[in-house]
Design a protein around this motif. Structure first.
Motif, PDB file in Angstrom:
ATOM      1  N   LEU A 292       0.829  -1.209   0.000  1.00  0.00           N
ATOM      2  CA  LEU A 292       0.000   0.000   0.000  1.00  0.00           C
ATOM      3  C   LEU A 292       0.861   1.256   0.000  1.00  0.00           C
ATOM      4  N   ARG A 293       1.855   1.289   0.873  1.00  0.00           N
ATOM      5  CA  ARG A 293       2.705   2.482   0.951  1.00  0.00           C
ATOM      6  C   ARG A 293       3.492   2.698  -0.329  1.00  0.00           C
ATOM      7  N   TRP A 294       3.958   1.610  -0.941  1.00  0.00           N
ATOM      8  CA  TRP A 294       4.746   1.739  -2.165  1.00  0.00           C
ATOM      9  C   TRP A 294       3.872   2.226  -3.317  1.00  0.00           C
ATOM     10  N   VAL A 295       2.673   1.653  -3.446  1.00  0.00           N
ATOM     11  CA  VAL A 295       1.790   2.029  -4.555  1.00  0.00           C
ATOM     12  C   VAL A 295       1.372   3.495  -4.448  1.00  0.00           C
ATOM     13  N   LEU A 296       1.125   3.980  -3.239  1.00  0.00           N
ATOM     14  CA  LEU A 296       0.656   5.349  -3.062  1.00  0.00           C
ATOM     15  C   LEU A 296       1.786   6.383  -3.055  1.00  0.00           C
ATOM     16  N   ASN A 297       3.003   5.911  -3.199  1.00  0.00           N
ATOM     17  CA  ASN A 297       4.132   6.839  -3.279  1.00  0.00           C
ATOM     18  C   ASN A 297       4.078   7.573  -4.619  1.00  0.00           C
ATOM     19  N   LEU A 302       5.170   4.634 -13.606  1.00  0.00           N
ATOM     20  CA  LEU A 302       4.093   3.747 -14.066  1.00  0.00           C
ATOM     21  C   LEU A 302       4.602   2.386 -14.532  1.00  0.00           C
ATOM     22  N   PRO A 303       5.737   2.302 -15.244  1.00  0.00           N
ATOM     23  CA  PRO A 303       6.233   0.969 -15.638  1.00  0.00           C
ATOM     24  C   PRO A 303       6.520   0.067 -14.436  1.00  0.00           C
ATOM     25  N   MET A 304       7.017   0.656 -13.362  1.00  0.00           N
ATOM     26  CA  MET A 304       7.291  -0.141 -12.167  1.00  0.00           C
ATOM     27  C   MET A 304       5.985  -0.647 -11.548  1.00  0.00           C
ATOM     28  N   LEU A 305       4.940   0.182 -11.607  1.00  0.00           N
ATOM     29  CA  LEU A 305       3.626  -0.257 -11.125  1.00  0.00           C
ATOM     30  C   LEU A 305       3.109  -1.427 -11.951  1.00  0.00           C
ATOM     31  N   GLY A 306       3.331  -1.364 -13.259  1.00  0.00           N
ATOM     32  CA  GLY A 306       2.926  -2.471 -14.119  1.00  0.00           C
ATOM     33  C   GLY A 306       3.652  -3.762 -13.779  1.00  0.00           C
ATOM     34  N   MET A 307       4.946  -3.643 -13.454  1.00  0.00           N
ATOM     35  CA  MET A 307       5.708  -4.831 -13.054  1.00  0.00           C
ATOM     36  C   MET A 307       5.170  -5.419 -11.755  1.00  0.00           C
ATOM     37  N   ILE A 338      -3.436  -1.185  -7.600  1.00  0.00           N
ATOM     38  CA  ILE A 338      -2.349  -0.867  -8.536  1.00  0.00           C
ATOM     39  C   ILE A 338      -2.906  -0.290  -9.838  1.00  0.00           C
ATOM     40  N   ILE A 339      -3.968  -0.893 -10.358  1.00  0.00           N
ATOM     41  CA  ILE A 339      -4.549  -0.388 -11.605  1.00  0.00           C
ATOM     42  C   ILE A 339      -5.065   1.041 -11.410  1.00  0.00           C
ATOM     43  N   GLY A 340      -5.718   1.290 -10.289  1.00  0.00           N
ATOM     44  CA  GLY A 340      -6.207   2.642 -10.007  1.00  0.00           C
ATOM     45  C   GLY A 340      -5.069   3.647  -9.919  1.00  0.00           C
ATOM     46  N   ARG A 341      -3.963   3.222  -9.321  1.00  0.00           N
ATOM     47  CA  ARG A 341      -2.803   4.121  -9.220  1.00  0.00           C
ATOM     48  C   ARG A 341      -2.222   4.432 -10.588  1.00  0.00           C
ATOM     49  N   ILE A 342      -2.222   3.433 -11.484  1.00  0.00           N
ATOM     50  CA  ILE A 342      -1.724   3.662 -12.850  1.00  0.00           C
ATOM     51  C   ILE A 342      -2.600   4.680 -13.560  1.00  0.00           C
ATOM     52  N   VAL A 343      -3.929   4.515 -13.438  1.00  0.00           N
ATOM     53  CA  VAL A 343      -4.842   5.480 -14.050  1.00  0.00           C
ATOM     54  C   VAL A 343      -4.657   6.854 -13.420  1.00  0.00           C
ATOM     55  N   GLY A 344      -4.434   6.889 -12.109  1.00  0.00           N
ATOM     56  CA  GLY A 344      -4.202   8.155 -11.430  1.00  0.00           C
ATOM     57  C   GLY A 344      -2.972   8.866 -11.931  1.00  0.00           C
ATOM     58  N   GLY A 345      -1.999   8.109 -12.434  1.00  0.00           N
ATOM     59  CA  GLY A 345      -0.809   8.731 -13.014  1.00  0.00           C
ATOM     60  C   GLY A 345      -1.086   9.365 -14.360  1.00  0.00           C
ATOM     61  N   TRP A 346      -2.111   8.884 -15.030  1.00  0.00           N
ATOM     62  CA  TRP A 346      -2.491   9.461 -16.330  1.00  0.00           C
ATOM     63  C   TRP A 346      -3.423  10.656 -16.151  1.00  0.00           C
ATOM     64  N   ILE A 347      -4.361  10.507 -15.218  1.00  0.00           N
ATOM     65  CA  ILE A 347      -5.361  11.562 -15.008  1.00  0.00           C
ATOM     66  C   ILE A 347      -5.023  12.257 -13.691  1.00  0.00           C
ATOM     67  N   PHE A 357      -8.022   7.382  -7.094  1.00  0.00           N
ATOM     68  CA  PHE A 357      -8.201   6.340  -8.107  1.00  0.00           C
ATOM     69  C   PHE A 357      -7.760   4.955  -7.633  1.00  0.00           C
ATOM     70  N   PRO A 358      -6.671   4.833  -6.850  1.00  0.00           N
ATOM     71  CA  PRO A 358      -6.329   3.493  -6.363  1.00  0.00           C
ATOM     72  C   PRO A 358      -7.450   2.813  -5.588  1.00  0.00           C
ATOM     73  N   PHE A 359      -8.129   3.557  -4.724  1.00  0.00           N
ATOM     74  CA  PHE A 359      -9.172   2.918  -3.932  1.00  0.00           C
ATOM     75  C   PHE A 359     -10.462   2.734  -4.713  1.00  0.00           C
ATOM     76  N   ILE A 360     -10.655   3.539  -5.749  1.00  0.00           N
ATOM     77  CA  ILE A 360     -11.744   3.251  -6.690  1.00  0.00           C
ATOM     78  C   ILE A 360     -11.446   1.929  -7.392  1.00  0.00           C
ATOM     79  N   GLY A 361     -10.165   1.710  -7.699  1.00  0.00           N
ATOM     80  CA  GLY A 361      -9.749   0.448  -8.315  1.00  0.00           C
ATOM     81  C   GLY A 361      -9.983  -0.749  -7.414  1.00  0.00           C
ATOM     82  N   VAL A 362      -9.777  -0.567  -6.112  1.00  0.00           N
ATOM     83  CA  VAL A 362     -10.047  -1.655  -5.157  1.00  0.00           C
ATOM     84  C   VAL A 362     -11.498  -2.108  -5.264  1.00  0.00           C
TER      85      VAL A 362
END
Length: 556
Positions: A292-297, A302-307, A338-347, A357-362
């Motif tokens: 959780l802490r790493w994703v919300l950093n 974004l590539p690291m989030l995908g990994m 993780i998916i929500g965080r990726i979208v949050g990086g775009w928007i 967006f991460p918690f919307i993804g949850v």
């Protein structure tokens, strides 16, 4: 009145017992074992999941007098809910719980909600069997559902989520019935018991400061929520297929081979996570909050989030395929995060909404994976304490439900609740087929059919076959009335029989043959084998008989 009070006390007792069990499991698995493993060296961390998997696999193989248990936990609840003859045995409970503790405690990428749900459902089911006199006029699954609700409530400290999950999870698009009050009382008592005994009232699965979600419902937020929902729906479809594929591998391949392969993969993922993220993010439900802490950093690329998304998906699938014991509720939530965080990086809607967006993804991923939309939204609201997620969460959940189609991580979920007769009509045709029967030949006269077949047997319709037993048609006494009785001895059955009918097959259901009987206007219908020979008949009375028999033996 007395029985009603006793039932209320029983609902609460199920919650108390479940809360005690879950508290013990969580403390030992996460606060003792997993916490110790996460503070060990990299080599020890890489070996830990393998040790947990082997302990779990061997426990399940040595249980029940050498008859291996499946690693299923929450699936057992859904299976028992739909199949009243499938009993959750108390004897199996300690083995599955210890296997779950070993799997998660030594770093397996699964959640403890599976064992928690199983513990509650088994407890409730056992109590209801012993107190059957108290629930004689009630739904036989009431305490089963109440126990499952109590398990979710305790492990996530989310009572409302527990109630909704227990009612939603048996179906993909419906709710369980006649168990709301039992689930409410059991869930509440389980939550209170867990908090009092464990002292973990502040240790929520997802914690987020409310100042991180101070956002409005503008176009970008709502559009982003829809995008998150669509991506989570697609990813959940992939994840569901991966989990079902993992389950098939676990069943079809030698257990020692899968345990060995899983140990190597799990250890490799720990090392890979350390290289990429400098943290064991592939371990445990959330690596004790490190994921959780790493994703919300906000500094993570974004590539690291995908990994990380790929690593977590493989890690959870590996646990399932290897025979480990654990739930997929938290793994689903992590993937959605993780998916929500990726979208949050775009928007980008500002640093203050980094968790939006991460918690919307949850919510979206949970809803799509387990087909529990209401429970998913409630879980995010309860576990974060941030009601701002509810409206955009509902949008994301609705989109994810559309995109995911009929996929689900569960093998036993049904699409919708069906009625009493609907369940009977889904039975195989063989359950209503009569194998002892007589047919008439097409060359027989109407007189022979009426006087020598129909009246003596009190059967006003008959199947017509040729000399090879091939189906030709159906003849009815009522049709003979259209012919002058003086001509009966000269008129063949083939002249008045109903022709052009497609016979039923052995693979059909009672519903399918019933539809053809109604269309043809007959009370009898032939069943043929692959060679086209008549091997049985279904009558309206035989269908009624099998329904009444099942009502007597299964209580409806």
């Amino acid at each position: 009145m007395r029985n009603r009070i006793l039932r209320f006390l029983t609902y609460s007792a199920v919650g108390v017992i479940t809360g005690l069990i879950v508290a013990g499991v969580v403390v030992v698995a996460e606060k003792v074992l997993l916490d110790a493993v996460l503070h060990r060296s990299l080599l020890q961390q890489a070996c830990a999941p393998a040790l947990g998997l082997w302990i779990a696999v061997l426990l399940l193989r040595w249980s029940d007098s050498g008859d291996p248990l499946s690693p299923s936990t929450s699936e057992e609840y859904i299976r028992s809910y739909h199949n009243k003859s499938y009993v959750l045995k108390v004897l199996h409970l300690p083995f599955r719980l210890l296997a779950g503790v070993a799997t998660v405690g030594f770093g397996g990428a699964a959640g403890l909600e599976g064992p928690a749900i199983y513990a509650g459902a088994t407890t409730g089911s056992a109590i209801q069997r012993h107190l059957s006199w108290l629930f004689r006029d009630k739904d036989g699954q009431a305490l089963l559902v109440a126990g499952a609700a109590a398990g979710v409530s305790a492990v996530f400290q989310a009572p409302a989520t527990g109630v909704l999950f227990a009612l939603e999870s048996p179906y993909k698009g419906d709710l369980g019935r006649r168990a709301l009050l039992p689930a409410l009382l059991s869930s509440a008592s389980s939550y209170v018991t867990f908090v009092l005994v464990s002292g973990l009232d502040d240790d929520l699965p997802f914690e987020v400061r409310t100042d991180l979600v101070r956002v409005g419902f503008g176009q970008r937020e709502l559009l982003g929520a829809a995008i998150v929902g669509a991506l989570c729906g697609l990813a959940a479809m992939v994840f569901s297929r991966a989990i079902k594929g993992a389950k098939q591998l676990q069943k079809s391949q030698p257990w020692w081979m899968m345990a060995t392969a899983g140990s190597l993969i799990a250890g490799g993922l720990v090392i890979l996570s350390d290289v990429l993220f400098d943290a064991p993010l592939s371990m445990g439900p959330t690596a004790e909050g490190q994921v959780l802490r790493w994703v919300l950093n906000p500094d993570e690329a974004l590539p690291m989030l995908g990994m990380l998304l790929a690593i977590r998906l493989v890690a959870t699938s590996t646990v399932i395929a290897s025979g480990g014991v654990g739930g997929v509720f938290i793994p689903l939530a992590v993937l959605g995060l993780i998916i929500g965080r990726i979208v949050g990086g775009w928007i980008d809607v500002g640093l203050e909404s980094m968790a939006f967006f991460p918690f919307i993804g949850v919510a979206a991923f949970l809803a799509a994976g387990y087909r529990t939309p209401l429970a998913a939204v409630m879980f995010v609201a309860e576990s974060t304490g941030a009601p701002a997620f509810v409206v955009p969460g509902l949008i994301a959940v609705a989109v994810s439900q559309v995109v995911v189609g009929g996929s689900s991580v569960s093998d036993y979920q049904r699409d919708t609740r069906v009625g009493h007769l609907e369940r009977r009509f889904q039975m195989p045709i063989t359950s209503a087929m009569k194998r002892e029967f007589r047919t008439v030949a097409g060359t027989d006269s109407i007189a022979d059919f009426v006087w020598q077949f129909a009246f003596p047997r009190k059967q006003l319709e008959a199947v017509v076959t040729d000399e090879d037993g091939q189906f030709q048609g159906i003849v009815k006494v009522s049709d003979a009335g259209d012919i002058d009785q003086d001509q009966w001895s000269k008129t063949k059955c083939s002249d008045i029989m109903i022709q052009g009918l497609s016979p039923a097959r052995l693979s059909w259901t009672v519903r399918e043959v019933s539809a053809l009987m109604e269309e043809a206007g007959t009370d009898i219908y032939p069943v043929v084998d692959t060679a086209g020979r008549v091997v049985g008949v279904v009558t309206d009375q035989s269908i009624v008989n099998v329904v009444e028999l099942l009502d007597e033996t299964q209580g409806g």
